[in-house]
Design a protein around this motif. Structure first.
Motif, PDB file in Angstrom:
ATOM      1  N   LEU A   1       0.810  -1.219   0.000  1.00 19.41           N
ATOM      2  CA  LEU A   1       0.000   0.000   0.000  1.00 19.41           C
ATOM      3  C   LEU A   1       0.845   1.271   0.000  1.00 19.41           C
ATOM      4  O   LEU A   1       0.606   2.183  -0.791  1.00 19.41           O
ATOM      5  CB  LEU A   1      -0.964  -0.002   1.190  1.00 19.41           C
ATOM      6  CG  LEU A   1      -1.857   1.232   1.362  1.00 19.41           C
ATOM      7  CD1 LEU A   1      -2.769   1.411   0.150  1.00 19.41           C
ATOM      8  CD2 LEU A   1      -2.671   1.133   2.636  1.00 19.41           C
ATOM      9  N   LEU A   2       1.852   1.354   0.873  1.00 24.73           N
ATOM     10  CA  LEU A   2       2.625   2.593   0.968  1.00 24.73           C
ATOM     11  C   LEU A   2       3.438   2.875  -0.290  1.00 24.73           C
ATOM     12  O   LEU A   2       3.520   4.017  -0.740  1.00 24.73           O
ATOM     13  CB  LEU A   2       3.525   2.571   2.193  1.00 24.73           C
ATOM     14  CG  LEU A   2       2.817   2.649   3.542  1.00 24.73           C
ATOM     15  CD1 LEU A   2       3.831   2.602   4.673  1.00 24.73           C
ATOM     16  CD2 LEU A   2       1.945   3.887   3.645  1.00 24.73           C
ATOM     17  N   GLY A   3       4.043   1.851  -0.869  1.00 19.26           N
ATOM     18  CA  GLY A   3       4.817   2.043  -2.092  1.00 19.26           C
ATOM     19  C   GLY A   3       3.944   2.463  -3.261  1.00 19.26           C
ATOM     20  O   GLY A   3       4.331   3.302  -4.087  1.00 19.26           O
ATOM     21  N   GLU A   4       2.753   1.887  -3.335  1.00 23.25           N
ATOM     22  CA  GLU A   4       1.808   2.277  -4.384  1.00 23.25           C
ATOM     23  C   GLU A   4       1.345   3.712  -4.152  1.00 23.25           C
ATOM     24  O   GLU A   4       1.247   4.505  -5.093  1.00 23.25           O
ATOM     25  CB  GLU A   4       0.622   1.309  -4.397  1.00 23.25           C
ATOM     26  CG  GLU A   4       1.001  -0.080  -4.849  1.00 23.25           C
ATOM     27  CD  GLU A   4      -0.081  -1.118  -4.622  1.00 23.25           C
ATOM     28  OE1 GLU A   4      -1.144  -0.786  -4.033  1.00 23.25           O
ATOM     29  OE2 GLU A   4       0.136  -2.276  -5.009  1.00 23.25           O
ATOM     30  N   LEU A   5       1.065   4.056  -2.899  1.00 20.73           N
ATOM     31  CA  LEU A   5       0.622   5.407  -2.571  1.00 20.73           C
ATOM     32  C   LEU A   5       1.704   6.434  -2.896  1.00 20.73           C
ATOM     33  O   LEU A   5       1.417   7.481  -3.488  1.00 20.73           O
ATOM     34  CB  LEU A   5       0.232   5.491  -1.094  1.00 20.73           C
ATOM     35  CG  LEU A   5      -0.239   6.849  -0.598  1.00 20.73           C
ATOM     36  CD1 LEU A   5      -1.513   7.288  -1.318  1.00 20.73           C
ATOM     37  CD2 LEU A   5      -0.462   6.806   0.911  1.00 20.73           C
ATOM     38  N   ALA A   6       2.947   6.138  -2.529  1.00 22.45           N
ATOM     39  CA  ALA A   6       4.043   7.068  -2.828  1.00 22.45           C
ATOM     40  C   ALA A   6       4.127   7.337  -4.324  1.00 22.45           C
ATOM     41  O   ALA A   6       4.272   8.490  -4.758  1.00 22.45           O
ATOM     42  CB  ALA A   6       5.367   6.506  -2.302  1.00 22.45           C
ATOM     43  N   ALA A   7       4.022   6.310  -5.127  1.00 22.08           N
ATOM     44  CA  ALA A   7       4.089   6.470  -6.581  1.00 22.08           C
ATOM     45  C   ALA A   7       2.928   7.307  -7.108  1.00 22.08           C
ATOM     46  O   ALA A   7       3.123   8.220  -7.916  1.00 22.08           O
ATOM     47  CB  ALA A   7       4.103   5.105  -7.254  1.00 22.08           C
ATOM     48  N   VAL A   8       1.726   7.012  -6.637  1.00 19.84           N
ATOM     49  CA  VAL A   8       0.539   7.746  -7.095  1.00 19.84           C
ATOM     50  C   VAL A   8       0.625   9.216  -6.687  1.00 19.84           C
ATOM     51  O   VAL A   8       0.297  10.110  -7.470  1.00 19.84           O
ATOM     52  CB  VAL A   8      -0.753   7.091  -6.556  1.00 19.84           C
ATOM     53  CG1 VAL A   8      -1.960   7.983  -6.753  1.00 19.84           C
ATOM     54  CG2 VAL A   8      -0.965   5.741  -7.232  1.00 19.84           C
ATOM     55  N   LEU A   9       1.081   9.473  -5.476  1.00 20.41           N
ATOM     56  CA  LEU A   9       1.186  10.859  -5.016  1.00 20.41           C
ATOM     57  C   LEU A   9       2.164  11.664  -5.864  1.00 20.41           C
ATOM     58  O   LEU A   9       1.921  12.823  -6.189  1.00 20.41           O
ATOM     59  CB  LEU A   9       1.588  10.912  -3.548  1.00 20.41           C
ATOM     60  CG  LEU A   9       0.555  10.394  -2.560  1.00 20.41           C
ATOM     61  CD1 LEU A   9       1.125  10.407  -1.147  1.00 20.41           C
ATOM     62  CD2 LEU A   9      -0.739  11.172  -2.626  1.00 20.41           C
ATOM     63  N   MET A  10       3.276  11.031  -6.239  1.00 19.59           N
ATOM     64  CA  MET A  10       4.301  11.746  -7.013  1.00 19.59           C
ATOM     65  C   MET A  10       3.980  11.827  -8.496  1.00 19.59           C
ATOM     66  O   MET A  10       4.247  12.852  -9.127  1.00 19.59           O
ATOM     67  CB  MET A  10       5.663  11.067  -6.837  1.00 19.59           C
ATOM     68  CG  MET A  10       6.251  11.250  -5.456  1.00 19.59           C
ATOM     69  SD  MET A  10       7.938  10.615  -5.317  1.00 19.59           S
ATOM     70  CE  MET A  10       7.692   8.853  -5.481  1.00 19.59           C
ATOM     71  N   ALA A  11       3.414  10.751  -9.068  1.00 26.56           N
ATOM     72  CA  ALA A  11       3.302  10.689 -10.529  1.00 26.56           C
ATOM     73  C   ALA A  11       1.902  10.401 -11.058  1.00 26.56           C
ATOM     74  O   ALA A  11       1.714  10.349 -12.257  1.00 26.56           O
ATOM     75  CB  ALA A  11       4.275   9.635 -11.051  1.00 26.56           C
ATOM     76  N   GLY A  12       0.938  10.187 -10.189  1.00 21.96           N
ATOM     77  CA  GLY A  12      -0.426   9.919 -10.638  1.00 21.96           C
ATOM     78  C   GLY A  12      -0.706   8.424 -10.747  1.00 21.96           C
ATOM     79  O   GLY A  12       0.184   7.590 -10.634  1.00 21.96           O
TER      80      GLY A  12
END
Length: 165
Positions: free
Chosen positions: A111-122
């Motif tokens: 969850l956190l790794g996916e969230l970090a990616a989405v927050l930075m790049a969509g």
């Protein structure tokens, strides 16, 4: 809003005989000891936090309690939206409902790794996994949205422990 993501520290291996449900799996003794130092280092990077939301899973909750004791962050609040099976959209919607200039989430991979990616790049960006005990901070002047935050720092647990010295 500043958002800090913290992955739980090193946990015991899955063992259905000892922990019939994965939510009960605790941190290891080594995980606790290492994260106590990491939390002390994290305090040097992020001295204050307004709110700490944690997955209610034992390993995340123990990590949040260590942050309270060793980083001086607020007492954690249980947050089911941070349980491992949730998705990034659920967590982004949570961000819109929380109050605080600096908010920390203590949770799990992926969850956190996916969230970090989405927050930075969509949405659709490849996951950016966090190591156990790592922390990453984002800033946003206009609310936390997919692709709408700025990366402030990303620290491995080893770097956090080094900061504690």
């Amino acid at each position: 809003m500043d958002l800090i993501l913290v992955r739980h520290a090193i946990a015991e291996e899955r063992d259905p005989e000892r922990w019939p449900t994965d939510r009960d799996r605790p941190l290891t003794t080594t995980g606790i000891r290492r994260f106590e130092r990491a939390a002390s280092g994290l305090k040097r990077v992020q001295e204050s936090v307004d709110l700490v939301l944690s997955s209610p899973y034992v390993r995340a909750w123990q990590t949040a309690q260590i942050l309270e004791e060793f980083a001086g962050w607020p007492e954690p609040v249980a947050c089911p939206e941070l349980e491992p099976m949730n998705d990034t959209q659920t967590v982004i919607e949570l961000c819109a409902r929380v109050n605080g200039a600096v908010v920390a989430f203590v949770a799990h991979e992926p969850l956190l790794g996916e969230l970090a990616a989405v927050l930075m790049a969509g949405f659709g960006a490849p996951a950016q996994p966090l190591k156990k005990g790592a922390a990453v901070a984002f800033s946003s002047e206009h609310g936390v949205t997919a692709g709408g935050v700025e990366l402030r720092w990303w620290l491995t647990p080893k770097l956090l422990r080094l900061l504690a010295t």
